[in-house]
Design a protein around this motif. Structure first.
Motif, PDB file in Angstrom:
ATOM      1  N   LYS A 199      -7.555  18.310   9.480  1.00 43.05           N
ATOM      2  CA  LYS A 199      -8.641  17.655  10.216  1.00 43.05           C
ATOM      3  C   LYS A 199      -8.997  18.422  11.484  1.00 43.05           C
ATOM      4  O   LYS A 199     -10.083  18.270  12.024  1.00 43.05           O
ATOM      5  CB  LYS A 199      -8.239  16.222  10.568  1.00 43.05           C
ATOM      6  N   ARG A 200      -8.059  19.245  11.956  1.00 47.44           N
ATOM      7  CA  ARG A 200      -8.302  20.056  13.147  1.00 47.44           C
ATOM      8  C   ARG A 200      -8.213  21.522  12.757  1.00 47.44           C
ATOM      9  O   ARG A 200      -7.131  21.989  12.439  1.00 47.44           O
ATOM     10  CB  ARG A 200      -7.274  19.740  14.237  1.00 47.44           C
ATOM     11  N   GLY A 201      -9.312  22.247  12.801  1.00 52.78           N
ATOM     12  CA  GLY A 201      -9.293  23.656  12.425  1.00 52.78           C
ATOM     13  C   GLY A 201      -9.272  23.817  10.920  1.00 52.78           C
ATOM     14  O   GLY A 201      -9.495  22.881  10.144  1.00 52.78           O
ATOM     15  N   GLY A 202      -8.960  25.028  10.475  1.00 54.25           N
ATOM     16  CA  GLY A 202      -8.923  25.314   9.046  1.00 54.25           C
ATOM     17  C   GLY A 202      -7.524  25.193   8.481  1.00 54.25           C
ATOM     18  O   GLY A 202      -6.584  24.760   9.143  1.00 54.25           O
ATOM     19  N   GLY A 203      -7.380  25.588   7.222  1.00 52.81           N
ATOM     20  CA  GLY A 203      -6.067  25.583   6.587  1.00 52.81           C
ATOM     21  C   GLY A 203      -5.802  24.313   5.801  1.00 52.81           C
ATOM     22  O   GLY A 203      -6.584  23.356   5.799  1.00 52.81           O
ATOM     23  N   ILE A 204      -4.670  24.299   5.109  1.00 56.13           N
ATOM     24  CA  ILE A 204      -4.235  23.188   4.264  1.00 56.13           C
ATOM     25  C   ILE A 204      -2.952  22.601   4.847  1.00 56.13           C
ATOM     26  O   ILE A 204      -2.051  23.346   5.254  1.00 56.13           O
ATOM     27  CB  ILE A 204      -3.997  23.653   2.810  1.00 56.13           C
ATOM     28  N   VAL A 205      -2.865  21.278   4.902  1.00 53.83           N
ATOM     29  CA  VAL A 205      -1.654  20.606   5.386  1.00 53.83           C
ATOM     30  C   VAL A 205      -1.150  19.665   4.295  1.00 53.83           C
ATOM     31  O   VAL A 205      -1.881  19.302   3.369  1.00 53.83           O
ATOM     32  CB  VAL A 205      -1.919  19.820   6.687  1.00 53.83           C
ATOM     33  N   THR A 206       0.106  19.269   4.424  1.00 57.93           N
ATOM     34  CA  THR A 206       0.721  18.352   3.461  1.00 57.93           C
ATOM     35  C   THR A 206       0.670  16.928   4.015  1.00 57.93           C
ATOM     36  O   THR A 206       1.199  16.664   5.106  1.00 57.93           O
ATOM     37  CB  THR A 206       2.177  18.754   3.196  1.00 57.93           C
ATOM     38  N   GLN A 207       0.021  16.038   3.265  1.00 57.89           N
ATOM     39  CA  GLN A 207       0.019  14.622   3.626  1.00 57.89           C
ATOM     40  C   GLN A 207       1.311  14.009   3.098  1.00 57.89           C
ATOM     41  O   GLN A 207       1.553  13.968   1.893  1.00 57.89           O
ATOM     42  CB  GLN A 207      -1.194  13.912   3.005  1.00 57.89           C
ATOM     43  N   LYS A 208       2.187  13.569   3.976  1.00 54.44           N
ATOM     44  CA  LYS A 208       3.478  13.044   3.575  1.00 54.44           C
ATOM     45  C   LYS A 208       3.328  11.699   2.858  1.00 54.44           C
ATOM     46  O   LYS A 208       2.404  10.922   3.149  1.00 54.44           O
ATOM     47  CB  LYS A 208       4.398  12.875   4.784  1.00 54.44           C
ATOM     48  N   ALA A 209       4.247  11.437   1.924  1.00 56.20           N
ATOM     49  CA  ALA A 209       4.256  10.149   1.223  1.00 56.20           C
ATOM     50  C   ALA A 209       4.565   9.028   2.208  1.00 56.20           C
ATOM     51  O   ALA A 209       5.391   9.197   3.115  1.00 56.20           O
ATOM     52  CB  ALA A 209       5.279  10.178   0.094  1.00 56.20           C
ATOM     53  N   ARG A 267       0.861  -1.189   0.000  1.00 56.56           N
ATOM     54  CA  ARG A 267       0.000   0.000   0.000  1.00 56.56           C
ATOM     55  C   ARG A 267       0.894   1.235   0.000  1.00 56.56           C
ATOM     56  O   ARG A 267       1.902   1.284   0.701  1.00 56.56           O
ATOM     57  CB  ARG A 267      -0.897   0.018   1.231  1.00 56.56           C
ATOM     58  N   ARG A 268       0.508   2.240  -0.805  1.00 59.83           N
ATOM     59  CA  ARG A 268       1.367   3.422  -0.923  1.00 59.83           C
ATOM     60  C   ARG A 268       0.498   4.655  -1.209  1.00 59.83           C
ATOM     61  O   ARG A 268      -0.498   4.568  -1.910  1.00 59.83           O
ATOM     62  CB  ARG A 268       2.380   3.222  -2.064  1.00 59.83           C
ATOM     63  N   ASN A 269       0.896   5.778  -0.625  1.00 56.99           N
ATOM     64  CA  ASN A 269       0.227   7.053  -0.962  1.00 56.99           C
ATOM     65  C   ASN A 269       1.286   8.088  -1.301  1.00 56.99           C
ATOM     66  O   ASN A 269       2.371   8.107  -0.714  1.00 56.99           O
ATOM     67  CB  ASN A 269      -0.650   7.548   0.195  1.00 56.99           C
ATOM     68  N   PRO A 270       0.979   8.983  -2.264  1.00 55.77           N
ATOM     69  CA  PRO A 270       1.941  10.043  -2.625  1.00 55.77           C
ATOM     70  C   PRO A 270       1.822  11.215  -1.657  1.00 55.77           C
ATOM     71  O   PRO A 270       0.922  11.270  -0.812  1.00 55.77           O
ATOM     72  CB  PRO A 270       1.490  10.458  -4.033  1.00 55.77           C
TER      73      PRO A 270
END
Length: 920
Positions: A103-113, A93-96
């Motif tokens: 998930k907590r509050g607003g804003g954009i975060v980077t989902q690490k590979a 299983r792999r994600n980029p």
């Protein structure tokens, strides 16, 4: 390696979670990946490649570009692949890396590979690099090898077929990893170039040093020595001789300079004595002149001193005035005390008057506030009477607004329900038309099937024998068997499709009928409520009526709220005034009493001030100055004048004394210098200076010659040492460059008169021959034995690089020609076979690794029916054993010929979906 299950989530064009059970395709044979252009067919192979290696199959799609633009924010982007290898099952299983909402509050975060690999025994490997390394260890191939073996991509195999030697070299370099041979070629070429450049640098350096030599009369030797090693040795010997000759000349000049310096020293001593006599004469003249000036100065100072002595009585008078003024100073203290008392009384009177004025202003202000409050109280005495009436009207308006808005919400529900009813009606019409069409098709097929049964029976009829259907013994028009009649299985499938369509149409009809009833009921309800709120209104105009009524009621509510607010403000103001008026009346009475008290106090202070002013005038009349400070300033002024007179007297006396001492000192110096001149001899300074100049010039000329020879010796010695050193280095580098240049020309295919084949190309030729052998096994089948590929053995000329050019042998006419002469369909077959041969060779060179799955991407549209059948036959040969071959194409003929399919479709709402279809 064979994929058994692939799960794609928010990946590429796939917006949601897509599960493909690849086990349904079996373990061997051919299947088709088909669908609309851009729907995401190649993305399925990209997903497999990404799951295994963290990269896609192509070079244009980076891993950070894989997040689906259609995906919802809460859907993760990931791929899970279950694959079988060596009889065991692995899960990866792999994600980029991608951007997602926090998930907590607003804003954009980077989902690490991230990545995870699960072994058959349950052991787990995490981290992207570790998982990639583990997959490479299991499969025995890296990402580049995997994509070259398992995927024949769009356009890549035709590019390989038609590529010239230079382009094919780049392709093979990447596939067979021949970079080391290219690096060796480049290093040899670079080293040869560096050595050649170094030789030129050394020669240029020697030439520069030769240009720096100073050897007169040997210009021809200096010029030729730059080009000849033999003449360079002669030049070195000549320079040694010149240096020895210059050294002897330098020693001789050094001796001559020493003799001149001795004579010059004696002249300088005599000249020094003569200059001392001249200095004494100048000093005597200066002292005599100064003595005369000082005597005249002394006479002036004596006159000034006598004048200052005559002013001593004036100084005594000033000091008597000072004594009288100092005796009166204590009486000024009494004057200051009287003035302070008067100032204090004046300040007290002013303060009392200021306080009275302030109290008078406060009294007037208080009276104005009281009158203003009483006037306002009179104006709002009836406040509060309309408050209850306004509140009642406001409540009624808000109740009606709520009812009208509720009716508007119900109307929107009716409009939404009507829209759904209309959509269901259209859906029913489409389903009914489809059912009708399928029913007609089934009836036609059923008729054709029954006719076919009659044709089968007719084949068994014999003349004179009874018909098994009608019993007749004569058969004038027996039924004929048709070539395109449906089978019983086809008829059954058509029947099922027709029945399913009929069921779907009935379901749509029922749904439309249900919605129609709801729409009618909702409309009646709206009409009833509309009649309750409005006297008369047409149902079609109800929405417009509601909007106008809402706007009007809101305006009324705003006006009522404003009137109510004003009424409430008046009430609050009335309450404040009722509390304020008594307080202001009490305060006004207090202000009036305070003002009367201050009037009495001010009158008493004015009487005291007049008495103090009389006392001050009496004391001031008995004193010379207005104040003690003025008296002290006058005393200080008189003291300064007396002191100045005393200082001037003392200064005149001291000046006379000092000038007398200076006259005495100068008189003694004149007598001393006169005595020294009487004892000194006479000198001719002019003659002595000319002799000094002649000796100095002679020494300068010899020193310049000495310096020039020294510089020439130093320059020639330094240049000679560099020339000798560089000559030795030149011989060493020249020998090394000789054999490196030969190696470079050989490795880079630059030998004169021979074929231009580089070392890397020679290695690639061996690989290319193996690839061609494997390709020809399939091409001979696909072309019915007509074509065979052959590497061109001879170059067209000895000027360009060669060795990897490709020809085709036409066995039908025995000719050999360039592959570029093949037609479009022939080129596709040749390039496909070449790509398959390349895949076989890569798989073989990777250590016998076996991949049980292979993809072929597009290109079949250029083939005719026969060539297409031959291509499928070749690909079927690939699938013998346990190998599964997937063809990525949207060619219609392939959809009809290949039963196992992965169908990819685009959704109108965005994104794509895929499903596996396997016909029984």
């Amino acid at each position: 390696m064979r994929p058994t299950k692939l799960t794609i989530s928010a990946f590429g064009p796939y917006a949601g979670r897509q599960v493909l059970d690849l086990d349904k395709l079996g373990t061997k044979g051919i299947y088709l990946v088909t669908g609309d252009t851009g729907a995401g067919k190649t993305t399925i192979f990209d997903a497999i490649t990404f799951a295994l290696y963290g990269e896609t199959s192509g070079d244009t799609r980076r891993s950070d570009m894989l997040r689906s633009k259609y995906a919802a924010d809460d859907v993760p982007t990931e791929v899970e692949l279950i694959f079988a290898y060596g009889g065991k099952e692995y899960t990866v299983r792999r994600n980029p890396e991608y951007q997602r909402p926090s998930k907590r509050g607003g804003g954009i975060v980077t989902q690490k590979a991230d990545a995870q690999l699960t072994y058959p025994d349950g052991n787990i490997v995490t981290k992207t690099k570790d998982v990639t390394a583990a997959v490479e260890s299991i499969l025995g191939v890296n990402r580049n090898q995997f994509t070259q073996i398992a995927m024949i991509a769009q356009g890549e195999f035709l590019k390989l077929l038609l590529a010239p030697t230079e382009d094919r070299k780049k392709i093979f370099r990447k596939i067979f990893k021949t970079e080391l041979f290219q690096e060796l070629q480049d290093r040899l070429k670079s080293e040869s170039g560096k050595l050649s450049q170094r030789l030129e640098e050394i020669k240029n350096s020697i030439g520069q040093y030769i240009d720096g030599l100073e050897i007169e009369g040997n210009e021809e030797l200096l010029k030729n020595a730059k080009e000849s090693d033999i003449l360079l040795a002669d030049l070195i010997g000549k320079v040694d001789d010149v240096i020895a000759s210059d050294q002897a000349e330098q020693d001789k000049i050094e001796g001559d300079i020493a003799k001149i310096e001795k004579r010059l020293t004696q002249v300088n001593v005599d000249l020094g004595k003569a200059e001392e006599v001249e200095r004494i004469k100048a000093a005597l003249q200066e002292a005599s002149s100064a003595l005369g000036e000082k005597k005249e100065r002394l006479q002036l100072l004596l006159a000034e001193y006598e004048a200052e002595q005559k002013r001593e009585p004036e100084q005594s008078a000033l000091r008597q005035q000072i004594a009288l003024a100092e005796n009166e100073l204590p009486r000024y203290n009494e004057l200051d005390q009287v003035r302070k008392e008067l100032d204090a009384r004046r300040d007290a009177l002013k303060a009392a008057l200021d306080q009275r004025e302030e109290q008078k202003n406060l009294q007037d202000k208080c009276a104005l506030l009281l009158n203003d409050a009483k006037e306002k109280m009179e104006a709002i005495k009836d406040a509060g009477r309309e408050e209850a009436v306004l509140e009642g009207r406001l409540q009624q308006a808000e109740s009606r607004l709520h009812a009208v808005e509720a009716l508007g919400g119900a109307l929107k529900e009716w409009e939404s329900l009507s829209k759904r009813w209309e959509e269901e009606q259209q859906k029913y019409l489409a389903a009914a038309a489809k059912a009708e069409k399928l029913q007609q098709k089934y009836q036609q097929m059923n008729r054709a099937f029954l006719d076919e049964q009659a044709g089968i029976l007719a084949l068994a009829l014999d003349a004179g024998m009874p018909c098994p259907v009608c019993g007749a013994t004569e058969h004038p028009s027996p039924a004929e068997k048709t070539a395109d009649a449906p089978s019983e299985s086809d008829l059954e499938k058509a029947k099922k499709k027709s029945e399913t369509a009929q069921t779907d149409a009935a379901s749509c009809s029922a749904e439309a009928s249900t919605l129609g009833g709801k729409v009618t009921a909702k409309e009646e309800e709206l009409k009833k409520k509309g009649a309750e709120l409005f006297d008369e209104v047409v149902f079609a105009e109800l929405g417009m009526k509601i909007a106008g009524e809402v706007k009007e009621i809101k305006s009324q509510i705003g006006d009522l709220k404003e009137l109510l607010r004003l009424e409430q403000e008046k009430l609050q103001q009335k309450a404040r005034l009722e509390a304020q008026i008594p307080k202001l009346e009490t305060e006004l009475q207090k202000r009036q009493e305070t003002l009367a008290s201050l009037d009495q106090q001010s009158a008493a202070l004015e009487g005291e001030n007049k008495e103090s002013e009389k006392t001050l005038a009496s004391v001031a009349g008995r004193l010379k100055y207005e104040s003690k400070a003025q008296a002290e300033r006058q005393i200080k002024k008189l003291q300064s004048e007396a002191d100045a007179m005393q200082k001037t007297l003392e200064k005149a006396r001291d000046g006379c004394t000092a000038c007398k001492e200076e006259v005495s000192t100068l008189q003694g110096r004149v007598e001393s210098l006169s005595g020294q001149l009487k004892a000194a001899p006479e000198y001719d300074v002019g003659v002595m200076r000319r002799r000094q100049a002649e000796l100095t010039e002679e020494k300068k000329a010899l020193s310049e010659s000495f310096t020039a020879i020294s510089a020439r010796i130093g320059s020639n010695r330094a240049a000679l040492e560099k020339i000798r050193s560089q000559a030795e280095h030149l011989a060493e580098i020249s020998e090394k460059w000789g054999w490196v240049k030969v190696l470079s020309n050989t490795a880079n295919g630059n030998l004169g008169g021979k074929e231009k084949i580089m070392l890397e190309t020679y290695v690639q030729m061996r690989y290319f021959d193996l690839v061609i052998q494997r390709a020809n096994r399939r091409l001979m089948v696909m072309s019915d034995g007509q074509y065979e590929l052959k590497r061109r053995n001879e170059a067209e000329n000895n000027r360009s690089q060669s060795g990897l050019e490709l020809d085709v042998i036409d066995h039908y006419n025995g000719s050999q020609r360039s592959v570029r002469t093949l037609s479009g369909g022939e080129s596709f077959k040749a390039s496909l076979c070449l790509a398959l041969g390349l895949s076989d060779e890569i798989q073989s060179s990777a250590g016998g690794i076996r991949l049980d799955t292979m993809f072929v991407d597009e290109g079949f549209g250029s083939l005719d029916d026969e060539s297409l059948q031959q291509a499928i036959k070749v690909l079927s040969g690939l699938s013998e054993g346990n190998k599964l071959v997937g063809i990525i194409s949207h060619v219609g003929e392939l959809k009809e010929r290949i039963e196992k399919q992965i169908v990819v479709t685009k959704d109108r709402a965005g994104g794509s979906r895929a499903e596996i279809r396997v016909e029984a």
